[in-house]
Design a protein around this motif. Structure first.
Motif, PDB file in Angstrom:
ATOM      1  N   SER A  61     -10.011  13.059   0.806  1.00  0.00           N
ATOM      2  CA  SER A  61      -9.730  12.459   2.105  1.00  0.00           C
ATOM      3  C   SER A  61      -8.675  11.361   1.987  1.00  0.00           C
ATOM      4  O   SER A  61      -8.756  10.490   1.109  1.00  0.00           O
ATOM      5  CB  SER A  61     -11.016  11.875   2.694  1.00  0.00           C
ATOM      6  N   VAL A  62      -7.680  11.401   2.876  1.00  0.00           N
ATOM      7  CA  VAL A  62      -6.647  10.364   2.909  1.00  0.00           C
ATOM      8  C   VAL A  62      -7.288   9.000   3.139  1.00  0.00           C
ATOM      9  O   VAL A  62      -6.971   8.009   2.463  1.00  0.00           O
ATOM     10  CB  VAL A  62      -5.613  10.662   4.023  1.00  0.00           C
ATOM     11  N   ALA A  85      -3.996  14.717  -0.990  1.00  0.00           N
ATOM     12  CA  ALA A  85      -5.059  14.302  -0.065  1.00  0.00           C
ATOM     13  C   ALA A  85      -4.757  14.789   1.346  1.00  0.00           C
ATOM     14  O   ALA A  85      -3.593  14.947   1.730  1.00  0.00           O
ATOM     15  CB  ALA A  85      -5.203  12.783  -0.079  1.00  0.00           C
ATOM     16  N   SER A  86      -5.791  15.038   2.131  1.00  0.00           N
ATOM     17  CA  SER A  86      -5.605  15.535   3.495  1.00  0.00           C
ATOM     18  C   SER A  86      -6.659  14.943   4.415  1.00  0.00           C
ATOM     19  O   SER A  86      -7.651  14.359   3.961  1.00  0.00           O
ATOM     20  CB  SER A  86      -5.671  17.065   3.522  1.00  0.00           C
ATOM     21  N   GLU A  87      -6.430  15.111   5.717  1.00  0.00           N
ATOM     22  CA  GLU A  87      -7.376  14.618   6.716  1.00  0.00           C
ATOM     23  C   GLU A  87      -7.359  15.575   7.901  1.00  0.00           C
ATOM     24  O   GLU A  87      -6.302  15.834   8.489  1.00  0.00           O
ATOM     25  CB  GLU A  87      -6.983  13.213   7.172  1.00  0.00           C
ATOM     26  N   ILE A 132      -3.479  16.463   8.452  1.00  0.00           N
ATOM     27  CA  ILE A 132      -2.486  15.660   7.732  1.00  0.00           C
ATOM     28  C   ILE A 132      -2.633  15.929   6.241  1.00  0.00           C
ATOM     29  O   ILE A 132      -3.744  15.876   5.702  1.00  0.00           O
ATOM     30  CB  ILE A 132      -2.681  14.157   8.010  1.00  0.00           C
ATOM     31  N   ARG A 133      -1.510  16.205   5.556  1.00  0.00           N
ATOM     32  CA  ARG A 133      -1.537  16.419   4.101  1.00  0.00           C
ATOM     33  C   ARG A 133      -0.405  15.629   3.459  1.00  0.00           C
ATOM     34  O   ARG A 133       0.742  15.704   3.920  1.00  0.00           O
ATOM     35  CB  ARG A 133      -1.365  17.904   3.765  1.00  0.00           C
ATOM     36  N   ARG A 191      -4.771  -0.686   4.960  1.00  0.00           N
ATOM     37  CA  ARG A 191      -5.030  -0.588   6.395  1.00  0.00           C
ATOM     38  C   ARG A 191      -3.769  -0.174   7.153  1.00  0.00           C
ATOM     39  O   ARG A 191      -3.824   0.636   8.083  1.00  0.00           O
ATOM     40  CB  ARG A 191      -5.549  -1.925   6.921  1.00  0.00           C
ATOM     41  N   ALA A 192      -2.639  -0.748   6.750  1.00  0.00           N
ATOM     42  CA  ALA A 192      -1.378  -0.389   7.405  1.00  0.00           C
ATOM     43  C   ALA A 192      -1.041   1.082   7.140  1.00  0.00           C
ATOM     44  O   ALA A 192      -0.557   1.792   8.026  1.00  0.00           O
ATOM     45  CB  ALA A 192      -0.252  -1.289   6.909  1.00  0.00           C
ATOM     46  N   ALA A 193      -1.309   1.547   5.919  1.00  0.00           N
ATOM     47  CA  ALA A 193      -1.042   2.947   5.588  1.00  0.00           C
ATOM     48  C   ALA A 193      -1.932   3.874   6.408  1.00  0.00           C
ATOM     49  O   ALA A 193      -1.494   4.941   6.863  1.00  0.00           O
ATOM     50  CB  ALA A 193      -1.264   3.183   4.098  1.00  0.00           C
TER      51      ALA A 193
END
Length: 558
Positions: free
Chosen positions: A6-7, A28-30, A37-38, A144-146
């Protein structure tokens, strides 16, 4: 089965650590429902080229009758405008917080930034590839920003694009592309090589600009060359039809000869609505050639054009590290034809005079001829199935060899083909005799000695690699519209050069065909948004100019 990473969980774990901890995001993906998202490529430093993030979009409903290429192109254009609005400003250092894709040129081609794939029952999927600057401060991960960048801002940007892609704009985009494809498909049956639609705006705003020139004179076809074509949209368009064979564009200086020729050269691509050249359509495999003094040439059969060189050089396997203006043109034509070119276009301003036509008085003085010029070879090239479009105002032998002569006067085209007979009479009186040499198509060459390029890259219109002493001048690729095409051609050429016994033309055609289908596996396992479709002749162009590359064919490989 590999466990999904998980991202969000990775970002929580690496928050505050050194920047290289971002490498844990690779793969990682979500799953966000309609979107997934990958992260496929992670930068090593906030000042390095950005990371690559893929967004997989499910359940896309394109307009009825849509084609994947223009649809994906339209989405790409929206994405390039929308992403900057969702980038994070004032966060971190370097490229932190930026979202972007390459800005597309006015041509409609497959690009790796957006892929469109029909899935059946009118439902498609999209695969978007985006550059993302992973945020940091003091080279420490800003987790957090990422998270906000990748899991909030990027999805919102994509959903905004999906909302904006609905409507008349995308339908017009697809229709214009289909119309150009239809015109191109009709050219051969109509005996044409290119079509220049009435009302087209050919000049550009400036030398390096994509935008059309305001207040330019719209193109108007000569009545004797005017043809009509009915489009799939039901519209009937008229314009100048250039026949297959030999066409010379002539006229006074600064009256539009080169502007017309450049538009025809760019007509190998389909253009977006509003470009002004939507109805300028050429055979897709037309190649622009020009003199390239000092270029590398390896075992090219230049014998149709070049003979009797000093020392008895065998021009059937012409090799030199330092080609002249004439020999470079001869080599380029043969290399392009080998790669599948159906014809060539050249401008006298960029071409060695002695490869355009002969000077009978100069031959009287020297008593020797080493070059069979294009004016002499044109009829036999036509017989071999090749077309030629020339811009020339001072080459009577070329005018005499032409099937059509187009005069540009005050930016208006006029058919002057009837002047050809007068040119024939004058040449006879001068005692001019065309060379008896017959044109022969080149044999396919292979890579005789593999050359692996270390870290090849494009800077402007120059290609370089760590292990190349000399750089490759890419400026003669005048039909290329965007830097991504140059980078793709270089990467494809690097693959071919690294494979001993690989067919240069054959592999160039295979790679080009794959690029059209968004298949990048032969040149990279992890594509970013920076790849664009190129024809086999652009790929072969780069291969043939790699300094020191050895090629051969037939008995010359023994």
């Amino acid at each position: 089965m590999a466990r999904r990473i998980s991202v969000e969980s990775v970002l929580r774990r690496i928050d505050g650590r050194g920047y290289k901890a971002y490498k844990d995001l690779t793969g990682a993906s979500e799953d966000l429902g309609r979107l997934e998202i990958r992260v496929t490529r992670v930068q090593g430093d906030p000042f390095a080229p950005p990371s690559v993030v893929e967004v997989y979009v499910r359940g896309v409903s394109p307009p009825a009758g849509a084609h994947p290429v223009p649809y994906a192109d339209y989405v790409h254009r929206l994405l390039s405008r929308v992403l900057p609005r969702y980038s994070m400003r004032g966060v971190g250092e370097g490229g932190s917080g930026r979202l972007s894709v390459p800005t597309p040129s006015p041509i409609i081609i497959p690009r790796s930034a957006v892929e469109a794939q029909p899935r059946g029952d009118g439902v498609w999927s999209l695969l978007l590839r985006v550059w993302a600057g992973l945020p940091s401060r003091g080279r420490r991960v800003l987790g957090r920003a990422a998270r906000e960048l990748l899991l909030e801002r990027l999805p919102k940007a994509v959903l905004t694009v999906l909302d904006e892609v609905k409507g008349d704009g995308v339908e017009q985009h697809i229709t214009v592309w289909k119309d150009q494809e239809h015109i191109r498909s009709r050219l051969e049956d109509m005996g044409l090589y290119a079509f220049v639609g009435d009302g087209s705006i050919l000049p550009r705003k400036c030398g390096g600009c994509w935008e059309p020139l305001e207040d330019a004179v719209p193109f108007e076809s000569p009545p004797s060359m005017r043809v009509e074509i009915e489009l799939p949209s039901g519209k009937v368009v008229s314009g100048m039809g250039l026949p297959r064979g030999v066409t010379t564009i002539t006229g006074p200086a600064f009256h539009g000869k080169t502007t017309l020729a450049e538009a025809i050269a760019q007509g190998v691509w389909n253009h977006i609505p509003g470009d002004g050249r939507e109805l300028v359509v050429s055979d897709h495999m037309l190649a622009y050639v020009e003199s390239e003094n000092g270029r590398w040439v390896s075992c090219v059969d230049a014998s149709p054009f070049i003979e009797a060189l000093p020392g008895g050089v065998d021009t059937r396997c012409f090799t030199t590290p330092d080609a002249s203006g004439a020999t470079s043109i001869a080599a380029s034509i043969q290399e392009y034809v080998e790669a599948g070119a159906s014809g060539v276009l050249f401008d006298e301003d960029q071409t060695a005079t002695n490869i355009i036509h002969r000077d009978v008085w100069a031959e009287e003085i020297t008593g020797k001829r080493t070059v069979n010029p294009l004016s002499d070879m044109a009829p036999s090239m036509k017989k071999a199935g090749l077309s030629m479009i020339a811009v020339a105002s001072g080459a009577m032998p070329l005018l005499e060899s032409s099937d059509r002569i187009v005069v540009m006067d005050e930016f208006r085209a006029r058919d002057a083909t009837e002047k050809r007979m007068e040119a024939s009479r004058v040449l006879r009186e001068m005692g001019y005799r065309r060379a008896a040499k017959e044109y022969t198509r080149p044999s396919g060459r292979v890579v005789a000695e593999a050359r692996v390029l270390e870290k090849p890259k494009v800077k402007g219109f120059v290609a370089e690699a760590r292990n190349l002493k000399d750089r490759i001048d890419l400026r003669p690729l005048r039909q290329v519209e965007e830097e991504q095409q140059l980078s793709t051609a270089l990467r494809a050429a690097s693959v071919i050069a690294s494979r001993k016994n690989a067919s240069i033309a054959g592999l160039a055609r295979e790679i080009s065909s794959r690029l059209w289908r968004w298949d990048y596996s032969i040149i990279t396992s992890r594509p970013g948004p920076e790849l664009s479709y190129v024809r086999p002749i652009e790929i072969a162009f780069v291969v043939n100019r790699i300094p020191g590359l050895r090629a051969c064919y037939g008995r010359y490989c023994l």
